[in-house]
Design a protein around this motif. Sequence first.
Motif, PDB file in Angstrom:
ATOM      1  N   ASN A   1       9.789  -0.978  10.048  1.00  0.00           N
ATOM      2  CA  ASN A   1       9.635  -2.097   9.122  1.00  0.00           C
ATOM      3  C   ASN A   1       9.758  -1.626   7.667  1.00  0.00           C
ATOM      4  O   ASN A   1      10.291  -2.337   6.821  1.00  0.00           O
ATOM      5  N   THR A   2       9.261  -0.420   7.388  1.00  0.00           N
ATOM      6  CA  THR A   2       9.376   0.148   6.042  1.00  0.00           C
ATOM      7  C   THR A   2      10.820   0.523   5.741  1.00  0.00           C
ATOM      8  O   THR A   2      11.301   0.342   4.609  1.00  0.00           O
ATOM      9  N   LEU A   3      11.515   1.049   6.739  1.00  0.00           N
ATOM     10  CA  LEU A   3      12.922   1.417   6.572  1.00  0.00           C
ATOM     11  C   LEU A   3      13.749   0.202   6.152  1.00  0.00           C
ATOM     12  O   LEU A   3      14.707   0.322   5.387  1.00  0.00           O
ATOM     13  N   ASP A   4      13.361  -0.971   6.652  1.00  0.00           N
ATOM     14  CA  ASP A   4      14.101  -2.207   6.373  1.00  0.00           C
ATOM     15  C   ASP A   4      13.725  -2.827   5.031  1.00  0.00           C
ATOM     16  O   ASP A   4      14.297  -3.847   4.636  1.00  0.00           O
ATOM     17  N   ARG A   5      12.753  -2.249   4.330  1.00  0.00           N
ATOM     18  CA  ARG A   5      12.303  -2.795   3.053  1.00  0.00           C
ATOM     19  C   ARG A   5      12.738  -1.884   1.890  1.00  0.00           C
ATOM     20  O   ARG A   5      13.234  -0.778   2.120  1.00  0.00           O
ATOM     21  N   GLU A   6      12.527  -2.377   0.686  1.00  0.00           N
ATOM     22  CA  GLU A   6      12.927  -1.620  -0.498  1.00  0.00           C
ATOM     23  C   GLU A   6      11.710  -1.180  -1.304  1.00  0.00           C
ATOM     24  O   GLU A   6      10.638  -1.790  -1.237  1.00  0.00           O
ATOM     25  N   ILE A   7      11.906  -0.110  -2.059  1.00  0.00           N
ATOM     26  CA  ILE A   7      10.918   0.355  -3.040  1.00  0.00           C
ATOM     27  C   ILE A   7      11.635   0.435  -4.382  1.00  0.00           C
ATOM     28  O   ILE A   7      12.648   1.145  -4.511  1.00  0.00           O
ATOM     29  N   GLU A   8      11.166  -0.319  -5.333  1.00  0.00           N
ATOM     30  CA  GLU A   8      11.778  -0.390  -6.669  1.00  0.00           C
ATOM     31  C   GLU A   8      13.296  -0.611  -6.585  1.00  0.00           C
ATOM     32  O   GLU A   8      14.080   0.034  -7.288  1.00  0.00           O
ATOM     33  N   GLY A   9      13.692  -1.532  -5.697  1.00  0.00           N
ATOM     34  CA  GLY A   9      15.092  -1.950  -5.619  1.00  0.00           C
ATOM     35  C   GLY A   9      15.993  -1.063  -4.785  1.00  0.00           C
ATOM     36  O   GLY A   9      17.199  -1.325  -4.675  1.00  0.00           O
ATOM     37  N   LYS A  10      15.444  -0.013  -4.162  1.00  0.00           N
ATOM     38  CA  LYS A  10      16.241   0.866  -3.306  1.00  0.00           C
ATOM     39  C   LYS A  10      15.681   0.845  -1.889  1.00  0.00           C
ATOM     40  O   LYS A  10      14.461   0.724  -1.705  1.00  0.00           O
TER      41      LYS A  10
ATOM     42  N   SER B   1      13.907   2.064   1.274  1.00  0.00           N
ATOM     43  CA  SER B   1      12.749   2.972   1.228  1.00  0.00           C
ATOM     44  C   SER B   1      13.114   4.434   1.456  1.00  0.00           C
ATOM     45  O   SER B   1      12.667   5.323   0.717  1.00  0.00           O
ATOM     46  N   ALA B   2      13.926   4.703   2.500  1.00  0.00           N
ATOM     47  CA  ALA B   2      14.273   6.091   2.816  1.00  0.00           C
ATOM     48  C   ALA B   2      15.086   6.718   1.689  1.00  0.00           C
ATOM     49  O   ALA B   2      14.882   7.891   1.332  1.00  0.00           O
ATOM     50  N   GLU B   3      15.996   5.947   1.119  1.00  0.00           N
ATOM     51  CA  GLU B   3      16.821   6.472   0.033  1.00  0.00           C
ATOM     52  C   GLU B   3      15.982   6.701  -1.227  1.00  0.00           C
ATOM     53  O   GLU B   3      16.208   7.669  -1.962  1.00  0.00           O
ATOM     54  N   PHE B   4      15.001   5.832  -1.486  1.00  0.00           N
ATOM     55  CA  PHE B   4      14.108   6.040  -2.624  1.00  0.00           C
ATOM     56  C   PHE B   4      13.357   7.363  -2.467  1.00  0.00           C
ATOM     57  O   PHE B   4      13.251   8.149  -3.428  1.00  0.00           O
ATOM     58  N   LEU B   5      12.833   7.601  -1.265  1.00  0.00           N
ATOM     59  CA  LEU B   5      12.089   8.840  -1.015  1.00  0.00           C
ATOM     60  C   LEU B   5      12.934  10.066  -1.345  1.00  0.00           C
ATOM     61  O   LEU B   5      12.486  10.980  -2.041  1.00  0.00           O
ATOM     62  N   TRP B   6      14.160  10.094  -0.835  1.00  0.00           N
ATOM     63  CA  TRP B   6      14.991  11.280  -0.983  1.00  0.00           C
ATOM     64  C   TRP B   6      15.592  11.385  -2.389  1.00  0.00           C
ATOM     65  O   TRP B   6      15.539  12.438  -3.015  1.00  0.00           O
TER      66      TRP B   6
ATOM     67  N   MET C   1       0.836  -1.198   0.000  1.00  0.00           N
ATOM     68  CA  MET C   1       0.000   0.000   0.000  1.00  0.00           C
ATOM     69  C   MET C   1       0.876   1.254   0.000  1.00  0.00           C
ATOM     70  O   MET C   1       0.663   2.186  -0.788  1.00  0.00           O
ATOM     71  N   ARG C   2       1.875   1.280   0.893  1.00  0.00           N
ATOM     72  CA  ARG C   2       2.750   2.452   0.972  1.00  0.00           C
ATOM     73  C   ARG C   2       3.564   2.627  -0.310  1.00  0.00           C
ATOM     74  O   ARG C   2       3.780   3.758  -0.763  1.00  0.00           O
ATOM     75  N   THR C   3       4.016   1.514  -0.881  1.00  0.00           N
ATOM     76  CA  THR C   3       4.771   1.587  -2.130  1.00  0.00           C
ATOM     77  C   THR C   3       3.907   2.181  -3.241  1.00  0.00           C
ATOM     78  O   THR C   3       4.375   3.007  -4.041  1.00  0.00           O
ATOM     79  N   ARG C   4       2.646   1.791  -3.269  1.00  0.00           N
ATOM     80  CA  ARG C   4       1.731   2.319  -4.288  1.00  0.00           C
ATOM     81  C   ARG C   4       1.565   3.830  -4.127  1.00  0.00           C
ATOM     82  O   ARG C   4       1.513   4.574  -5.120  1.00  0.00           O
ATOM     83  N   ILE C   5       1.486   4.285  -2.875  1.00  0.00           N
ATOM     84  CA  ILE C   5       1.369   5.725  -2.604  1.00  0.00           C
ATOM     85  C   ILE C   5       2.653   6.446  -3.013  1.00  0.00           C
ATOM     86  O   ILE C   5       2.638   7.435  -3.755  1.00  0.00           O
ATOM     87  N   ILE C   6       3.797   5.932  -2.528  1.00  0.00           N
ATOM     88  CA  ILE C   6       5.076   6.625  -2.718  1.00  0.00           C
ATOM     89  C   ILE C   6       5.492   6.658  -4.188  1.00  0.00           C
ATOM     90  O   ILE C   6       6.077   7.646  -4.654  1.00  0.00           O
ATOM     91  N   THR C   7       5.188   5.606  -4.940  1.00  0.00           N
ATOM     92  CA  THR C   7       5.589   5.566  -6.354  1.00  0.00           C
ATOM     93  C   THR C   7       4.575   6.245  -7.272  1.00  0.00           C
ATOM     94  O   THR C   7       4.832   6.389  -8.465  1.00  0.00           O
TER      95      THR C   7
END
Length: 297
Positions: free
Chosen positions: A78-87, A89-94, A55-61
Motif C-alpha cells: 500500500n505504501t509502494l502505491d502511494r507518494e511521499i512529497e510528490g514522488k 514512495s520507493a523512489e523517494f527513499l532511494w 505516520m510513515r511519511t513523517r518518519i521518512i521525511t
Amino acid sequence: MTSFTQQLEKIKTQKGFIAALDQSGGSTPKALRLYGIEEDQYEGDDAMFGLVHQMRTRIITSPAFTGERVLGAILFENTLDREIEGKPSAEFLWQEKNIVPFLKVDKGLAELENGVQVMKPMPSLAQLLEKAKAQNVFGTKMRSFIAEANEAGIKAVVDQQFEVGLEIVNAGLVPIIEPEVDINSATKAEAEAMLKQFILAKLDELAEDQLVMLKLSLPDVAGFYQECIDHPNVVKVVALSGGYSRDVANAKTAENPGLIASFSRALTEGLSTQQSDDDFNSALDTAIDSIYQASAT
C-alpha cells in the motif's frame, strides 16, 4: 552502475540498519494505537492506511531518517502505491534519502500446524515483483512463524521460504527470508538449532550468483548465526526485535557481531502523533542512533 548494483554495495559494505515500516492489515491498528491514534478515530481500511501512511511519511521525511545510518526500509505494498512529497514512495527513499527500498510480499500466515505457521499462497507474486522492480525496489521480505521446536514444521517453513525466495531471485530482486522464532517459546533454543541446520543446508544448494538475506529472531546464544552471516550467498543477516523492548533488542543485537537490526515496533517506540516536529525528530534521532550503534558491532 545500476541502481541495483549501488544498492547491493550499500547493503553489503555500509554500517547501519534496516527500518521495518511494513505493518499491514492486521498489525496496522496496533501501530497506530502506539502512535497515539485509537481505532475510534477512523473508520474503514482506506482511512486506516491513509493515517499510517502519514505516520510513515513523517518518519521518512524526518531529518533524522537518512541513508547515513539507515541502510534500507521495508515497505508494505500500500505504501509502494502511494507518494511521499510528490514522488513514488520507493523512489523517494532511494533518490532523496539514499535508503534502499524493500517490499513486504507475503499475504499473511496460514493456520498453526506442526508448531509453525507457513505463509499463505501468493498467487499474484509475479506481478508484484514486476511492479517492485519497475520502481527500483532492491529486495523483498516475507515472514513465517515458528512457535515450537517441531522438526517437520520448521523444515516446511524453510522449504517454502527458499522455494519462494528463488522465484524472487529469478525476478532480479534479493529476498529477505524471515522465519521468525517466537521469543516466548519454551523450546526457542531447540527451534533455533533446527532452523539454523535447515537454513545452512538450503544456502549450500544455491548457485554462486543467487543472493539472499535472512531476518531472524535475536538468538539465545550470542554469535549463534555467525555461519549464516559468513555464508557467501548471504548479503546480510538482520534481526527482528520480536517483542523485546528497544533497549533489550539493541543489547542483544550488539552481542552478535555482523548482525544488524531490522526493527519495526522497537524503532517507533516513543513516537507520537501529539509530538511537535522538534520533539518527534529528536525522539526518532535518539532511536535511530541507538539502533545504529547496536548494529555497528
